[in-house]
Motif scaffolding. Structure first.
Motif, PDB file in Angstrom:
ATOM      1  N   MET A 122       2.189   8.153  41.591  1.00  0.00           N
ATOM      2  CA  MET A 122       0.849   9.505  41.605  1.00  0.00           C
ATOM      3  C   MET A 122       0.522   9.694  40.247  1.00  0.00           C
ATOM      4  N   ALA A 123       1.047   8.355  39.647  1.00  0.00           N
ATOM      5  CA  ALA A 123       0.437   8.511  38.229  1.00  0.00           C
ATOM      6  C   ALA A 123      -1.073   7.351  38.038  1.00  0.00           C
ATOM      7  N   PHE A 124      -1.826   8.266  37.171  1.00  0.00           N
ATOM      8  CA  PHE A 124      -3.161   7.617  36.838  1.00  0.00           C
ATOM      9  C   PHE A 124      -3.377   6.321  37.893  1.00  0.00           C
ATOM     10  N   PHE A 125      -4.694   6.175  38.795  1.00  0.00           N
ATOM     11  CA  PHE A 125      -4.932   5.605  39.126  1.00  0.00           C
ATOM     12  C   PHE A 125      -6.177   4.767  39.011  1.00  0.00           C
ATOM     13  N   ASN A 126      -6.997   4.051  38.928  1.00  0.00           N
ATOM     14  CA  ASN A 126      -8.639   3.685  39.060  1.00  0.00           C
ATOM     15  C   ASN A 126      -8.940   2.697  39.535  1.00  0.00           C
ATOM     16  N   THR A 127      -9.343   2.054  40.281  1.00  0.00           N
ATOM     17  CA  THR A 127     -10.003   0.484  40.873  1.00  0.00           C
ATOM     18  C   THR A 127     -11.251   0.541  41.903  1.00  0.00           C
ATOM     19  N   HIS A 128     -11.621  -0.065  42.439  1.00  0.00           N
ATOM     20  CA  HIS A 128     -13.071  -0.318  43.375  1.00  0.00           C
ATOM     21  C   HIS A 128     -12.046   0.000  44.781  1.00  0.00           C
ATOM     22  N   PRO A 129     -12.009   1.055  44.970  1.00  0.00           N
ATOM     23  CA  PRO A 129     -12.163   1.952  46.240  1.00  0.00           C
ATOM     24  C   PRO A 129     -12.668   0.439  47.317  1.00  0.00           C
TER      25      PRO A 129
ATOM     26  N   LEU B   4      -9.755  -5.566  39.317  1.00  0.00           N
ATOM     27  CA  LEU B   4     -10.707  -5.462  40.512  1.00  0.00           C
ATOM     28  C   LEU B   4     -11.419  -4.739  40.424  1.00  0.00           C
ATOM     29  N   GLY B   5     -11.572  -3.870  39.766  1.00  0.00           N
ATOM     30  CA  GLY B   5     -12.428  -2.828  39.934  1.00  0.00           C
ATOM     31  C   GLY B   5     -13.704  -3.731  39.545  1.00  0.00           C
ATOM     32  N   GLY B   6     -14.079  -4.337  38.426  1.00  0.00           N
ATOM     33  CA  GLY B   6     -14.875  -4.795  37.832  1.00  0.00           C
ATOM     34  C   GLY B   6     -15.448  -5.393  38.404  1.00  0.00           C
ATOM     35  N   VAL B   7     -14.913  -6.545  39.419  1.00  0.00           N
ATOM     36  CA  VAL B   7     -14.817  -7.549  41.036  1.00  0.00           C
ATOM     37  C   VAL B   7     -15.757  -6.785  41.893  1.00  0.00           C
ATOM     38  N   GLY B   8     -15.389  -5.893  42.172  1.00  0.00           N
ATOM     39  CA  GLY B   8     -15.848  -4.996  43.436  1.00  0.00           C
ATOM     40  C   GLY B   8     -16.861  -4.425  42.914  1.00  0.00           C
TER      41      GLY B   8
ATOM     42  N   ALA C  43      -1.458 -15.106  40.967  1.00  0.00           N
ATOM     43  CA  ALA C  43      -0.978 -15.997  40.682  1.00  0.00           C
ATOM     44  C   ALA C  43      -2.356 -17.082  41.315  1.00  0.00           C
ATOM     45  N   LYS C  44      -2.945 -16.789  42.562  1.00  0.00           N
ATOM     46  CA  LYS C  44      -3.313 -17.676  43.721  1.00  0.00           C
ATOM     47  C   LYS C  44      -5.114 -17.336  43.323  1.00  0.00           C
ATOM     48  N   ILE C  45      -5.390 -16.797  42.533  1.00  0.00           N
ATOM     49  CA  ILE C  45      -6.140 -15.523  42.617  1.00  0.00           C
ATOM     50  C   ILE C  45      -6.940 -15.495  41.590  1.00  0.00           C
ATOM     51  N   LYS C  46      -5.987 -15.420  39.953  1.00  0.00           N
ATOM     52  CA  LYS C  46      -6.018 -15.485  38.843  1.00  0.00           C
ATOM     53  C   LYS C  46      -6.732 -16.027  38.379  1.00  0.00           C
ATOM     54  N   GLU C  47      -6.880 -17.135  38.523  1.00  0.00           N
ATOM     55  CA  GLU C  47      -7.873 -18.247  38.106  1.00  0.00           C
ATOM     56  C   GLU C  47      -9.004 -18.236  38.264  1.00  0.00           C
ATOM     57  N   GLY C  48      -9.390 -18.058  39.542  1.00  0.00           N
ATOM     58  CA  GLY C  48     -10.806 -17.529  40.095  1.00  0.00           C
ATOM     59  C   GLY C  48     -11.404 -16.102  39.972  1.00  0.00           C
ATOM     60  N   THR C  49     -10.635 -15.088  39.263  1.00  0.00           N
ATOM     61  CA  THR C  49     -11.524 -13.836  39.124  1.00  0.00           C
ATOM     62  C   THR C  49     -13.258 -14.391  38.511  1.00  0.00           C
ATOM     63  N   GLN C  50     -12.765 -14.558  37.542  1.00  0.00           N
ATOM     64  CA  GLN C  50     -14.105 -14.551  36.204  1.00  0.00           C
ATOM     65  C   GLN C  50     -14.822 -15.104  37.203  1.00  0.00           C
TER      66      GLN C  50
ATOM     67  N   THR D  79     -21.960 -10.972  39.265  1.00  0.00           N
ATOM     68  CA  THR D  79     -22.484 -10.115  38.443  1.00  0.00           C
ATOM     69  C   THR D  79     -24.034 -11.226  38.660  1.00  0.00           C
ATOM     70  N   ILE D  80     -24.099 -12.038  38.116  1.00  0.00           N
ATOM     71  CA  ILE D  80     -25.922 -12.995  38.276  1.00  0.00           C
ATOM     72  C   ILE D  80     -26.147 -12.574  38.979  1.00  0.00           C
TER      73      ILE D  80
END
Length: 284
Positions: free
Chosen positions: A75-82, A116-120, A179-186, A193-194
């Protein structure tokens, strides 16, 4: 006997629960649509997150103490892309089911919601939405009734496909999926974004129109401010400047409703004073 049952109920249960079925995961995916139903500035999506994940928590924790602790944490603070929240739900549910440390679960949830909020935003709000919406708007302007229908179908096929596939993937892969997606996230975020910024730039030039209907007289010479000054500097300069001004105000946490009101007043006042060109182009 009742006392012994109550005491047992208050004890932490370390027994692992059965895995969630595909039907249960689909149900959780649909509940995630309510993520922002109780959005507020104290916990953002916290209430909606707990609502979305609650059946999974009840499946993982069979006694009141464990369930209460889990619900309090979630129930704590949470905010990401829906649209991408189901990936985090899958990971967290896998950890809850395996009775992982509560601090570790909190850390995973907090660590994942920001990226994930930024990626979304890059994938959906800066790429998919303007791309499909722009194509649909262009079709609608030409009188093609399939434009809005195409937008609804294409956008939601991608949206729901992403939502449910990430739920299954996140849950099955568990914490190893990070770990599988961490390398390709950026790289994914930067590339999307481009593309998104390029599409938005094209939409600004196509759909945002500000024409100055004002002339300066220099004796026998008359200068058109729009064609002779602004367009000679850069075609579409005013639409670009106005769009950037709105973006700046949004970044300053200005309400979108206020910005819409400013835009309407700007257009009405400019047309009333004879500075801005009003009306609708007959060729549109």
């Amino acid at each position: 006997m009742a006392s012994n049952e109550l005491e047992k109920n208050d004890q932490s249960d370390e027994e692992l629960s059965p895995e969630l079925t595909r039907k249960q995961l689909i149900h959780l995916g649909f509940r995630s649509l309510m993520l922002q139903a109780s959005f507020n500035y104290e916990r953002m999506q916290g209430g909606g997150w707990l609502y979305s994940i609650l059946p999974g928590l009840q499946h993982a924790h069979r006694n009141k103490k464990d369930l209460s602790n889990s619900m309090q944490d979630n129930m704590a603070f949470f905010n990401t892309h829906p649209f991408l929240v189901t990936f985090i739900m899958g990971i967290v549910l896998a950890m809850e089911q395996n009775k992982e440390d509560r601090a570790a679960i909190r850390g995973i949830r907090v660590a994942m919601m920001g990226p994930l909020g930024g990626v979304g935003d890059a994938l959906f709000y800066l790429t998919l939405l303007p791309l499909t919406g722009g194509i649909a708007a262009s079709m609608a302007i030409e009188g093609n009734i399939f434009g809005p229908i195409m937008f609804i179908i294409v956008f939601n096929v991608i949206h729901f496909g992403t939502r449910f596939s990430l739920m299954f993937y996140g849950y099955r892969a568990g914490v190893n999926a990070i770990a599988k997606i961490k390398e390709g996230t950026q790289r994914i975020s930067r590339g999307a974004t481009i593309v998104g910024i390029t599409v938005v730039g094209g939409l600004i030039a196509t759909f945002v129109t500000i024409d100055v209907d004002y002339f300066l007289d220099f004796g026998e010479t008359e200068m058109d401010i729009q064609e002779d000054v602004l367009d000679s500097i850069m075609p579409g300069l005013l639409p670009l400047v106005y769009t950037l001004a709105m973006y700046f105000l949004l970044k300053k946490k200005q309400s979108p409703l206020i910005l819409i009101g400013i835009t309407v007043l700007f257009g009405l006042l400019g047309a009333y004073l004879g500075i801005l060109e009003g009306g609708i182009d007959d060729d549109a």
